[in-house]
Design an enzyme around this catalytic site. Structure first.
Site, short mmCIF file in Angstrom:
data_model
loop_
_atom_site.label_atom_id
_atom_site.label_comp_id
_atom_site.label_asym_id
_atom_site.label_seq_id
_atom_site.Cartn_x
_atom_site.Cartn_y
_atom_site.Cartn_z
CE LYS A 1 -4.12 2.30 2.81
NZ LYS A 1 -4.93 1.84 3.82
CE LYS B 1 -6.29 2.29 -1.04
NZ LYS B 1 -7.32 2.39 0.27
#
Length: 326
Positions: free
Chosen positions: A195, A248
């Site tokens: 992330k 992500k």
């Protein structure tokens, strides 16, 4: 005499031939649909920066899920938007928290739907960070016990999958241990393993009311310039017990998706984040892009890069488009 060049266009001559040789396709089972659930009744509030995305109260959420299932979506992920926030994110792990209530209600009415719970503190803390804060510093180890409590409370409420998104070191290990000890050995973890501290999250923070009140998240989310670090993060999470790995954002990190897919043998999930969604919506509303063609091309690129699943706000409209073309 042999032809001096190759006739690659032979396999592009018609739509039917192109379909025959297509290497990557989108299927309804590839898509996970994010939903935002909030306190109150009869609330269906559109997110200004995300046209077509809404915050739902529990009564309105059930109507939305009926439509989601009719379209063929088989998995959703729930994000909570609470009224009350405090320094320790109590609402994240409260038995009667908004996500926990939503989980119970959804699973009671739609037991075959796979319901994933986002497991983080940021929507529930008054400072907006994903862990406990002391003297302006996000505390890693002290935050883990609260994340474990959150995961267990979500599993108790009926979550089929726990998706921790906080990026604290050791969060997968702590949550796996906590779930196992609580009797939830069967509940898989879909880790936000990779992330990045991305500029593409702005609209989500409008939707979830989760913007940090000070500083940023760069001490725990990853530097967008780093590639090798992504594999270190992903490998650690698999070793600690992750069953799925999320990358992500997706669109600017297709190389990372491919690296993770090539290196590790668990399912890879691309998170097509809010900023990626909002850009296409804005361009389409201005007539600058063909929305359907652009969205489908974007999602195909994620699967081509190696994603097994795609978490996307476009899921409903994609399934309508696929149904029209079949």
């Amino acid at each position: 005499m042999s032809q001096p060049f190759k006739r690659h266009r032979r396999l592009r001559q018609s739509a039917s031939i192109r379909r025959l040789v297509r290497e990557v396709t989108l299927q309804p089972s590839d898509l996970i649909y994010p939903l935002f659930v909030t306190e109150g009744r009869q609330i269906k509030k559109e997110v200004p920066s995300m046209p077509g995305v809404f915050q739902y109260s529990l009564d309105e959420l059930m109507e939305e899920i009926k439509e989601v299932i009719e379209l063929g979506i088989s998995a959703i992920i729930l994000f909570g938007v609470p009224i009350h926030k405090d320094a320790t994110g109590t609402g994240a792990y409260a038995k009667d928290g908004i996500v926990q209530r939503a989980l119970r209600q959804v699973k009671a009415s739609f037991p075959r739907l796979t319901v994933i719970a986002d497991t983080c503190l940021c929507q529930f803390t008054d400072h907006g960070h994903c862990g406990l804060v002391e003297a302006g510093t996000i505390q890693n180890d002290e935050s883990l016990s609260l994340l474990v409590q959150t995961a267990i409370s979500q599993a108790e409420a009926g979550a089929d999958v726990i998706a921790p998104s906080n990026m604290m070191d050791g969060f997968v290990y702590a949550i796996r241990k906590g779930l196992d000890e609580a009797g939830y050995q069967h509940v898989p973890i879909m880790s936000y393993a990779v992330k990045y501290a991305s500029a593409f999250y702005g609209p989500f923070r409008d939707a979830a009311h989760s913007a940090p009140s000070f500083g940023d998240r760069k001490t725990y989310q990853m530097d967008p310039a780093n590639r090798a670090e992504a594999l270190r993060e992903a490998t650690s999470d698999v070793e600690e017990g992750a069953d799925f790995l999320i990358v992500k954002p997706a669109l600017s990190y297709l190389d990372i998706i491919r690296d993770v897919k090539n290196t590790l043998s668990v399912p890879v999930v691309a998170y097509n984040v809010s900023g990626e969604y909002a850009m296409i919506k804005a361009a389409a509303q201005n007539g600058w892009l063909d929305e359907q063609a652009t969205v489908l091309e974007k999602l195909v690129s994620m699967k081509r890069a190696g994603a097994d699943l795609i978490l996307t706000y476009h899921a409903k409209e994609v399934l309508r488009w696929l149904a029209q073309s079949s």
